[in-house]
Design an enzyme around this catalytic site. Structure first.
Site, PDB file in Angstrom:
ATOM      1  N   PHE A   1      42.610 -44.139  28.946  1.00 49.22           N
ATOM      2  CA  PHE A   1      42.233 -42.974  28.135  1.00 49.22           C
ATOM      3  C   PHE A   1      42.752 -41.697  28.778  1.00 49.22           C
ATOM      4  O   PHE A   1      42.045 -40.713  28.909  1.00 49.22           O
ATOM      5  CB  PHE A   1      40.708 -42.921  27.961  1.00 49.22           C
ATOM      6  CG  PHE A   1      40.256 -42.144  26.748  1.00 49.22           C
ATOM      7  CD1 PHE A   1      40.705 -42.480  25.489  1.00 49.22           C
ATOM      8  CD2 PHE A   1      39.363 -41.087  26.885  1.00 49.22           C
ATOM      9  CE1 PHE A   1      40.281 -41.774  24.367  1.00 49.22           C
ATOM     10  CE2 PHE A   1      38.938 -40.373  25.778  1.00 49.22           C
ATOM     11  CZ  PHE A   1      39.396 -40.710  24.512  1.00 49.22           C
ATOM     12  N   GLY A   2      44.046 -41.758  29.150  1.00 49.09           N
ATOM     13  CA  GLY A   2      44.709 -40.579  29.688  1.00 49.09           C
ATOM     14  C   GLY A   2      45.253 -39.700  28.577  1.00 49.09           C
ATOM     15  O   GLY A   2      44.829 -39.792  27.417  1.00 49.09           O
ATOM     16  N   ARG A   3      46.232 -38.871  28.925  1.00 52.25           N
ATOM     17  CA  ARG A   3      46.728 -37.877  27.972  1.00 52.25           C
ATOM     18  C   ARG A   3      47.315 -38.498  26.705  1.00 52.25           C
ATOM     19  O   ARG A   3      47.059 -38.026  25.591  1.00 52.25           O
ATOM     20  CB  ARG A   3      47.786 -36.997  28.656  1.00 52.25           C
ATOM     21  CG  ARG A   3      47.192 -35.955  29.562  1.00 52.25           C
ATOM     22  CD  ARG A   3      48.239 -35.179  30.316  1.00 52.25           C
ATOM     23  NE  ARG A   3      48.896 -35.986  31.346  1.00 52.25           N
ATOM     24  CZ  ARG A   3      49.499 -35.475  32.418  1.00 52.25           C
ATOM     25  NH1 ARG A   3      49.552 -34.177  32.590  1.00 52.25           N
ATOM     26  NH2 ARG A   3      50.063 -36.265  33.315  1.00 52.25           N
ATOM     27  N   ILE A   4      48.113 -39.565  26.852  1.00 47.40           N
ATOM     28  CA  ILE A   4      48.744 -40.168  25.675  1.00 47.40           C
ATOM     29  C   ILE A   4      47.695 -40.851  24.802  1.00 47.40           C
ATOM     30  O   ILE A   4      47.721 -40.717  23.570  1.00 47.40           O
ATOM     31  CB  ILE A   4      49.848 -41.151  26.098  1.00 47.40           C
ATOM     32  CG1 ILE A   4      50.975 -40.401  26.828  1.00 47.40           C
ATOM     33  CG2 ILE A   4      50.408 -41.884  24.884  1.00 47.40           C
ATOM     34  CD1 ILE A   4      52.010 -41.300  27.476  1.00 47.40           C
TER      35      ILE A   4
ATOM     36  N   THR B   1      35.933 -44.390  34.578  1.00 44.25           N
ATOM     37  CA  THR B   1      34.858 -43.394  34.562  1.00 44.25           C
ATOM     38  C   THR B   1      34.803 -42.754  33.180  1.00 44.25           C
ATOM     39  O   THR B   1      35.804 -42.739  32.455  1.00 44.25           O
ATOM     40  CB  THR B   1      35.100 -42.298  35.617  1.00 44.25           C
ATOM     41  OG1 THR B   1      36.392 -41.704  35.375  1.00 44.25           O
ATOM     42  CG2 THR B   1      35.075 -42.886  37.026  1.00 44.25           C
TER      43      THR B   1
ATOM     44  N   ALA C   1      52.891 -48.789  26.568  1.00 42.05           N
ATOM     45  CA  ALA C   1      52.643 -48.500  27.984  1.00 42.05           C
ATOM     46  C   ALA C   1      53.773 -49.061  28.843  1.00 42.05           C
ATOM     47  O   ALA C   1      54.797 -48.410  29.049  1.00 42.05           O
ATOM     48  CB  ALA C   1      51.284 -49.057  28.395  1.00 42.05           C
ATOM     49  N   ARG C   2      53.594 -50.272  29.331  1.00 46.74           N
ATOM     50  CA  ARG C   2      54.622 -50.978  30.090  1.00 46.74           C
ATOM     51  C   ARG C   2      54.618 -52.438  29.651  1.00 46.74           C
ATOM     52  O   ARG C   2      53.571 -53.015  29.361  1.00 46.74           O
ATOM     53  CB  ARG C   2      54.357 -50.879  31.604  1.00 46.74           C
ATOM     54  CG  ARG C   2      54.710 -49.530  32.211  1.00 46.74           C
ATOM     55  CD  ARG C   2      56.211 -49.304  32.206  1.00 46.74           C
ATOM     56  NE  ARG C   2      56.602 -48.002  32.734  1.00 46.74           N
ATOM     57  CZ  ARG C   2      56.812 -46.928  31.988  1.00 46.74           C
ATOM     58  NH1 ARG C   2      56.638 -46.987  30.679  1.00 46.74           N
ATOM     59  NH2 ARG C   2      57.193 -45.789  32.536  1.00 46.74           N
TER      60      ARG C   2
ATOM     61  N   GLU D   1      62.707 -55.929  30.082  1.00 46.60           N
ATOM     62  CA  GLU D   1      63.630 -55.276  29.144  1.00 46.60           C
ATOM     63  C   GLU D   1      64.881 -54.782  29.872  1.00 46.60           C
ATOM     64  O   GLU D   1      64.818 -54.436  31.047  1.00 46.60           O
ATOM     65  CB  GLU D   1      62.926 -54.127  28.400  1.00 46.60           C
ATOM     66  CG  GLU D   1      62.416 -52.993  29.272  1.00 46.60           C
ATOM     67  CD  GLU D   1      61.723 -51.902  28.461  1.00 46.60           C
ATOM     68  OE1 GLU D   1      62.287 -50.793  28.390  1.00 46.60           O
ATOM     69  OE2 GLU D   1      60.625 -52.155  27.913  1.00 46.60           O
TER      70      GLU D   1
ATOM     71  N   HIS E   1      62.070 -49.161  22.981  1.00 44.64           N
ATOM     72  CA  HIS E   1      61.560 -48.202  23.980  1.00 44.64           C
ATOM     73  C   HIS E   1      61.855 -46.761  23.542  1.00 44.64           C
ATOM     74  O   HIS E   1      62.527 -46.004  24.228  1.00 44.64           O
ATOM     75  CB  HIS E   1      62.154 -48.487  25.356  1.00 44.64           C
ATOM     76  CG  HIS E   1      61.285 -48.014  26.484  1.00 44.64           C
ATOM     77  ND1 HIS E   1      61.203 -48.659  27.690  1.00 44.64           N
ATOM     78  CD2 HIS E   1      60.461 -46.935  26.595  1.00 44.64           C
ATOM     79  CE1 HIS E   1      60.366 -48.019  28.496  1.00 44.64           C
ATOM     80  NE2 HIS E   1      59.896 -46.968  27.846  1.00 44.64           N
TER      81      HIS E   1
ATOM     82  N   GLY F   1      59.478 -44.395  22.860  1.00 49.62           N
ATOM     83  CA  GLY F   1      58.308 -43.537  23.018  1.00 49.62           C
ATOM     84  C   GLY F   1      58.602 -42.060  23.205  1.00 49.62           C
ATOM     85  O   GLY F   1      58.044 -41.203  22.520  1.00 49.62           O
TER      86      GLY F   1
END
Length: 323
Positions: A156-159, A181, A241-242, A271, A289, A291
């Site tokens: 739940f980060g910025r992206i 957290t 993500a990855r 990839e 890829h 993004g």
């Protein structure tokens, strides 16, 4: 005084390359080929700075080459699991990245994949191109609703938060998230987001699951056969993500048996060598890829690298230092 020697491992937006050439003794990879391990070793021995991208591989074997001249790896990308960070640190190599500037474009691609997977967009496009469409009928290619559905975010980060805003405010989606957290209260209140205690709690409740966690050994195959079994049969998995966060073989088996409804992928294990079994599936949307692949975002990423190089060669604090 001679200019520092800098190697750019892949082609960048022209405006950024022009600035680099004004400031440094720059070598560009004119044919844009992926560099080999030997080419990277040679670069580390002959340049003051090497600027790799997320598609380059810099394991310990490469970073430990003798007689290094290079002192900084100015990474073009926010992720850095393609660089052996421990080896870089042991070798005294500084590593920087480009956070913050690709948030919206990557979140846009995540929503694109969600919509395409939900509404069978790629499958419909293939049908038209193959000249197999026979016309509208009431039961043709029925799909899943997005509006009002539940989106589960792993990370739940910025992206992830940017995607949650698009989903909640644009499509009325309910937001669940997993994070070590609790998120900031203002964000939680804005999105009416609910934190789950574990991935196992989130998966059975989500109509769409989107991955937003870093790559690396700690998250390798975070989504595996056991966890895929916890998803609803009508659910879709989205990964921007990855690639190594998902066990590709387990996901393919899951999609082949229709254990979940579909998946939308922008990243892959190994990839650009994608598991060929993905190509035979009609319930997976595959993007190369993309993004951060907007002109503005890729230019901003290059400007971030420029700022890090400028600070390094000026002996100033680096704005985006990883190690």
């Amino acid at each position: 005084m001679s200019k520092p020697k800098v190697l750019i491992t892949r082609r960048w937006p022209q405006s950024v390359e022009d600035k680099l050439q004004q400031r440094y003794d720059v070598s560009l990879n004119l044919d844009d080929h992926p560099l080999t391990a030997d080419e990277f070793k040679d670069a580390l021995q002959n340049y003051d700075a090497v600027c790799p991208s997320v598609c380059d591989s810099l394991p310990a074997e490469v970073l430990n080459v003798a007689n290094k001249r290079c002192k900084i790896l100015g990474n073009f990308g926010v992720g850095y699991n393609h660089i052996d960070i421990n080896a870089a640190q042991q070798q005294g190599l500084i590593v920087t990245n480009t956070p913050g500037v690709l948030t919206q474009s990557t979140a846009d691609i995540a929503m694109t994949l969600l919509l395409m997977s939900a509404r069978r967009g790629a499958e419909g496009d293939r049908l038209i191109r193959a000249k197999q469409w026979t016309g509208w009928c009431p039961t043709h290619m029925m799909s899943s609703d997005v509006t009002g559905a539940t989106l589960g975010l792993i990370g739940f980060g910025r992206i992830a938060q940017a995607m949650a805003r698009k989903a909640h405010h644009g499509f009325g989606m309910k937001i669940l998230y997993v994070k070590p957290t609790p998120a900031d209260a203002s964000i939680v209140n804005e999105l009416q987001a609910v934190r789950c205690e574990s991935i196992e709690q989130l998966l059975p409740q989500s109509d769409y699951v989107s991955l937003h966690c870093p790559g690396g050994e700690q998250t390798r195959h975070l989504i595996n056969a056991k966890r895929l079994q916890l998803m609803k049969p009508s659910a879709h998995l989205i990964n921007t993500a990855r690639g190594d966060v998902v066990d590709s073989k387990a996901l393919i088996a899951c999609l082949q048996t229709r254990q979940i409804a579909g998946a939308g992928l922008d990243v892959y294990e190994g990839e650009p060598n994608i598991n060929p079994d993905f190509l035979s599936l009609d319930n997976v949307t595959l993007l190369p890829h993309l993004g951060s692949a907007t002109i503005a975002t890729r230019t901003a990423m290059g400007e971030k690298v420029l700022a890090n190089l400028q600070a390094f060669f000026a002996g100033e604090p680096l704005p985006d230092r990883v190690v």
